[in-house]
Design an enzyme around this catalytic site. Structure first.
Site, PDB file in Angstrom:
ATOM      1  N   HIS A  81      -8.597  -0.114   9.907  1.00 63.55           N
ATOM      2  CA  HIS A  81      -8.163   0.849   8.905  1.00 63.55           C
ATOM      3  C   HIS A  81      -8.464   2.269   9.379  1.00 63.55           C
ATOM      4  CE1 HIS A  81      -8.143  -2.142   5.294  1.00 63.55           C
ATOM      5  NE2 HIS A  81      -7.412  -2.557   6.317  1.00 63.55           N
ATOM      6  N   GLU A  83      -9.965   4.694   7.898  1.00 62.04           N
ATOM      7  CA  GLU A  83     -11.340   5.095   7.607  1.00 62.04           C
ATOM      8  C   GLU A  83     -12.307   4.517   8.638  1.00 62.04           C
ATOM      9  OE1 GLU A  83      -9.438   3.743   3.619  1.00 62.04           O
ATOM     10  OE2 GLU A  83      -9.219   3.324   5.755  1.00 62.04           O
ATOM     11  N   CYS A 109     -10.161   0.509   0.893  1.00 55.29           N
ATOM     12  CA  CYS A 109     -10.398  -0.847   0.413  1.00 55.29           C
ATOM     13  C   CYS A 109     -11.903  -1.035   0.219  1.00 55.29           C
ATOM     14  CB  CYS A 109      -9.851  -1.861   1.415  1.00 55.29           C
ATOM     15  SG  CYS A 109     -10.792  -1.958   2.956  1.00 55.29           S
ATOM     16  N   CYS A 112     -13.909  -0.824   3.569  1.00 54.02           N
ATOM     17  CA  CYS A 112     -14.087   0.561   4.016  1.00 54.02           C
ATOM     18  C   CYS A 112     -15.027   1.318   3.084  1.00 54.02           C
ATOM     19  CB  CYS A 112     -12.739   1.267   4.108  1.00 54.02           C
ATOM     20  SG  CYS A 112     -11.730   0.676   5.483  1.00 54.02           S
TER      21      CYS A 112
END
Length: 174
Positions: A81, A83, A109, A112
Site C-alpha cells: 500500500h 502508506e 486500511c 496500514c
C-alpha cells in the site's frame, strides 16, 4: 479558490499525494501517500509490487480474479500500500516519522492504520474513503486525528462513517 489565493497546507500536500498516486501500479485503484513534518515532505509512497517484482499489469490481479471485495483479504495482493511504501522509504533513508502527518488519497486500511500508529504518525489527512471501519476505530483509540478533505469544492464525496466527527477537529488555518 481565487486565482491569487494560495492553497492551505493540507490542500497543498494532498495535491502532491494525488500526483504521487499516478505512479501506482495497482489495477484496482491508484493511491498515493506522503509523510510530512513541520511542512517538509519526509517520504512518499504509492501502491505497487515490491521493487524488482513484476507489476500487477504484467501478472494480473489475483484478488480481481477471485472476486475479492475491496478492503478484504489483503494477503492475496502482491502490492504494497502507498502508506506502507512511504513508511518503508523513510526507514530506508533513516528518516524518523514520529509526529508526522500522513497525506493519502484514500483512507488507510486497518493494517496500514496499525503501522502508522506504531510509527508515531499523529494526523492523517485523506481525500477518499476505503471500506475499512476498523481503521477509523484504531485511529480514534490511538488519538490520531483523521481529517477528510473534499475531492473538490464542486462535488465533495460523502464521508465514511465516523470520519465526519473526527474531521471537525481539523485546523486548516496554518
Amino acid at each position: 479558490m481565487k486565482k491569487d489565493e494560495r492553497p492551505d497546507w493540507d490542500s497543498y500536500f494532498i495535491e502532491i499525494a494525488r500526483i504521487v498516486a499516478k505512479r501506482g501500479t495497482c489495477l484496482r485503484r491508484k493511491m498515493g501517500a506522503l509523510l510530512v513534518k513541520d511542512r517538509r515532505i519526509l517520504a512518499t509512497g504509492y501502491n505497487g509490487a515490491p521493487a524488482g517484482l513484476a507489476h500487477c499489469a504484467e501478472t494480473g490481479c489475483l484478488r480481481e480474479e477471485l472476486g475479492v471485495p475491496s478492503g478484504e483479504r489483503h494477503e492475496l495482493c502482491r502490492a504494497l500500500h502507498a502508506e506502507q511504501n512511504a513508511i518503508i522509504q523513510a526507514a530506508l533513508h533513516g528518516v524518523a516519522v514520529a509526529g508526522a502527518t500522513l497525506y493519502c488519497t484514500h483512507q488507510p486500511c486497518s493494517v496500514c492504520a496499525k503501522m502508522l500508529i506504531n510509527a508515531g504518525v499523529r494526523r492523517v489527512v485523506i481525500l477518499d474513503d476505503y471500506p475499512d471501519p476498523m481503521a477509523i476505530d484504531f485511529f480514534s483509540q490511538a488519538k490520531v486525528e483523521l481529517v477528510r478533505l473534499p475531492l473538490s469544492t464542486e462535488s465533495p464525496s460523502p464521508k465514511a462513517p465516523g470520519v465526519e466527527a473526527l474531521s471537525q477537529t481539523a485546523d486548516l488555518s496554518e
